[in-house]
Every structure is written in structure tokens, then in C-alpha cells.
Scaffold this active site. Structure first.
Site, PDB file in Angstrom:
ATOM      1  CG  HIS A  39      11.481 -23.485  13.771  1.00  0.00           C
ATOM      2  ND1 HIS A  39      11.648 -23.159  14.639  1.00  0.00           N
ATOM      3  CD2 HIS A  39      12.368 -24.099  13.366  1.00  0.00           C
ATOM      4  CE1 HIS A  39      12.695 -23.748  15.161  1.00  0.00           C
ATOM      5  NE2 HIS A  39      13.161 -24.168  13.984  1.00  0.00           N
ATOM      6  CG  ASP A  61      -0.429  -0.105   2.346  1.00  0.00           C
ATOM      7  OD1 ASP A  61       0.722   0.450   2.643  1.00  0.00           O
ATOM      8  OD2 ASP A  61      -1.254   0.416   3.857  1.00  0.00           O
ATOM      9  CG  HIS A  62      -0.973   4.491   1.545  1.00  0.00           C
ATOM     10  ND1 HIS A  62      -1.806   3.771   1.463  1.00  0.00           N
ATOM     11  CD2 HIS A  62      -0.830   5.266   2.996  1.00  0.00           C
ATOM     12  CE1 HIS A  62      -2.096   4.062   2.968  1.00  0.00           C
ATOM     13  NE2 HIS A  62      -1.572   4.809   3.245  1.00  0.00           N
ATOM     14  NE  ARG A  77      11.905 -29.742  16.960  1.00  0.00           N
ATOM     15  CZ  ARG A  77      13.217 -29.015  16.829  1.00  0.00           C
ATOM     16  NH1 ARG A  77      13.681 -30.314  15.519  1.00  0.00           N
ATOM     17  NH2 ARG A  77      13.393 -27.966  16.517  1.00  0.00           N
ATOM     18  CG  HIS A  78       9.859 -27.827  12.409  1.00  0.00           C
ATOM     19  ND1 HIS A  78       9.912 -26.431  14.065  1.00  0.00           N
ATOM     20  CD2 HIS A  78      11.533 -27.622  12.994  1.00  0.00           C
ATOM     21  CE1 HIS A  78      10.772 -27.041  13.887  1.00  0.00           C
ATOM     22  NE2 HIS A  78      11.496 -26.725  13.465  1.00  0.00           N
ATOM     23  CB  CYS A  90       0.943  -2.238   5.071  1.00  0.00           C
ATOM     24  SG  CYS A  90       0.805  -3.520   6.056  1.00  0.00           S
ATOM     25  N   GLY A  91       2.632  -0.258   6.299  1.00  0.00           N
ATOM     26  CA  GLY A  91       2.934   0.217   7.443  1.00  0.00           C
ATOM     27  C   GLY A  91       3.785  -0.306   8.065  1.00  0.00           C
ATOM     28  CB  THR A  92       2.131  -2.377  11.084  1.00  0.00           C
ATOM     29  OG1 THR A  92       1.045  -3.418  10.589  1.00  0.00           O
ATOM     30  CG2 THR A  92       2.594  -1.378  11.467  1.00  0.00           C
ATOM     31  N   GLY A  93       3.377  -4.135   8.347  1.00  0.00           N
ATOM     32  CA  GLY A  93       3.327  -5.937   8.178  1.00  0.00           C
ATOM     33  C   GLY A  93       2.321  -6.658   8.648  1.00  0.00           C
ATOM     34  CB  ILE A  94      -0.137  -6.209  11.171  1.00  0.00           C
ATOM     35  CG1 ILE A  94       1.460  -5.965  12.670  1.00  0.00           C
ATOM     36  CG2 ILE A  94      -1.245  -6.547  11.621  1.00  0.00           C
ATOM     37  CD1 ILE A  94       1.144  -5.563  13.441  1.00  0.00           C
ATOM     38  N   GLY A  95      -0.958  -5.657   8.772  1.00  0.00           N
ATOM     39  CA  GLY A  95      -2.536  -5.405   7.712  1.00  0.00           C
ATOM     40  C   GLY A  95      -2.406  -6.537   6.885  1.00  0.00           C
ATOM     41  CG  MET A  96       0.461  -5.734   3.244  1.00  0.00           C
ATOM     42  SD  MET A  96      -0.666  -6.371   2.018  1.00  0.00           S
ATOM     43  CE  MET A  96       0.213  -4.380   0.716  1.00  0.00           C
TER      44      MET A  96
HETATM   45  C1  RB5 Z   1      -1.897   3.036   6.571  1.00  0.00           C
HETATM   46  O1  RB5 Z   1      -1.929   4.619   7.076  1.00  0.00           O
HETATM   47  C2  RB5 Z   1      -1.788   1.884   7.504  1.00  0.00           C
HETATM   48  O2  RB5 Z   1      -2.899   1.121   8.436  1.00  0.00           O
HETATM   49  C3  RB5 Z   1      -1.453   0.186   6.553  1.00  0.00           C
HETATM   50  O3  RB5 Z   1      -0.478   0.643   5.598  1.00  0.00           O
HETATM   51  C4  RB5 Z   1      -1.186  -0.772   7.300  1.00  0.00           C
HETATM   52  O4  RB5 Z   1      -0.102  -1.165   8.760  1.00  0.00           O
HETATM   53  C5  RB5 Z   1      -1.892  -1.384   8.229  1.00  0.00           C
HETATM   54  O5  RB5 Z   1      -1.807  -3.208   8.930  1.00  0.00           O
END
Ligand code: RB5
Length: 150
Positions: free
Chosen positions: A98, A8-9, A132-133, A65-71
Site C-alpha cells: 500500500h 546506531d549503537h 488506488r494506492h 535504532c532503538g525503536t525504529g522511530i528516530g531513523m
Molecule cells: C538511542 O538511545 C535511541 O534514542 C535511538 O536508538 C532511537 O531509538 C531513537 O529513535
């Protein structure tokens, strides 16, 4: 190996740096957008890249993405995907050896390019250990069979 990239951006700048690294190392990749820092929804770009992994056109994905979490949340909604946000080389190594990660997710707002390059380098070169993995991955596949519609 062919890698699907997407962002994303908020992940766009880091993705550009990693794409330059992949090019420099002669690693094949295809980018599925976005193509600027104009605000978009990470969900749409994760879906495009992951569909190309599941079709067999690409072998693995790297999503930004911003944190890698949303993706990671989006990618893990697809059967057969093991998406792993990684923050250092150790996480990258173990996510492969693993967890047999087939999708690395990185945060453009939390990782400098040099650290992201180290993570990508380790994630690409590390093999799954099996043993095991493998048993644990098979249990994940069993859960997918029970809970996914298709
Ligand atoms: C975008 O502002 C942000 O929410 C997105 O990049 C991402 O970090 C979500 O997990």
C-alpha cells in the site's frame, strides 16, 4: 536489488543479525555504519544510507535504532523517501503493497532477531500494488513538490 543498511549503537546487534540473514540469502547490501555499540547519533547514519538510495547506488534502505522511530523521522526528511517502522509481518506487507515503502526501520530494543527476520523477508518480497494506492502515493509526491526546497 541492493539494500543500504545503517544503524546506531542501539540497533547495531539487530543489524548484524539481519546482515547475516541477507548474506545467507544472497541479497546484496552495503552497510553505512555504525560498526560497534559505542554511542553514536542515529541521524548521521540514516543520512549516509539514504543518500546512497537517492543517488541510485542502492535501491532501498533498512535502518536500525532503538525503536525504529528516530531513523524513520530522519529518513522521511528526504524527498522521495517513504520510511516505515514495522513491528510485524502484516505491517511489513502493507508498508510495501500500500505505501510503497523504500526504507524499512526496525528497533533493536523492541524486536527479537527472529521476528525482525520475518519482517525483512516479507518487506523484501512484497510488491507495490499500485491502483488506488498509486493515486495516494502520487498525492504524497504532490505534497513533497509543494513543501521541499529541492
Ligand atoms: C538511542 O538511545 C535511541 O534514542 C535511538 O536508538 C532511537 O531509538 C531513537 O529513535
Amino acid at each position: 536489488m541492493k539494500i543500504a543498511t545503517a544503524s546506531d549503537h542501539a540497533g547495531y546487534e539487530l543489524k548484524k543479525g539481519i546482515m547475516a540473514y541477507l548474506s545467507e540469502k544472497g541479497i546484496n547490501y552495503e552497510d553505512f555504519g555504525c560498526s560497534s555499540e559505542e554511542r553514536v547519533d542515529y541521524v548521521d547514519y540514516a543520512e549516509k544510507a539514504i543518500k546512497n538510495v537517492l543517488s541510485g547506488d542502492c535501491d532501498r534502505a533498512i535502518l536500525f535504532c532503538g525503536t525504529g522511530i528516530g531513523m524513520a523521522i530522519v529518513a522521511n526528511k528526504f524527498k522521495g523517501v517513504r520510511a516505515t517502522p514495522c513491528w510485524d509481518e502484516y505491517a511489513a506487507e502493507v508498508s510495501r503493497s500500500h505505501n510503497n515503502s523504500n526504507c524499512l526501520t526496525l528497533g533493536g530494543r523492541v524486536l527479537p532477531l527472529d521476528e525482525a527476520i520475518s519482517i525483512v523477508r516479507v518487506w523484501i518480497k512484497t510488491d507495490f500494488e499500485g491502483g488506488r494506492h498509486g493515486r495516494r502515493i502520487n498525492k504524497i509526491l504532490d505534497i513533497e513538490e509543494k513543501n521541499f526546497m529541492s
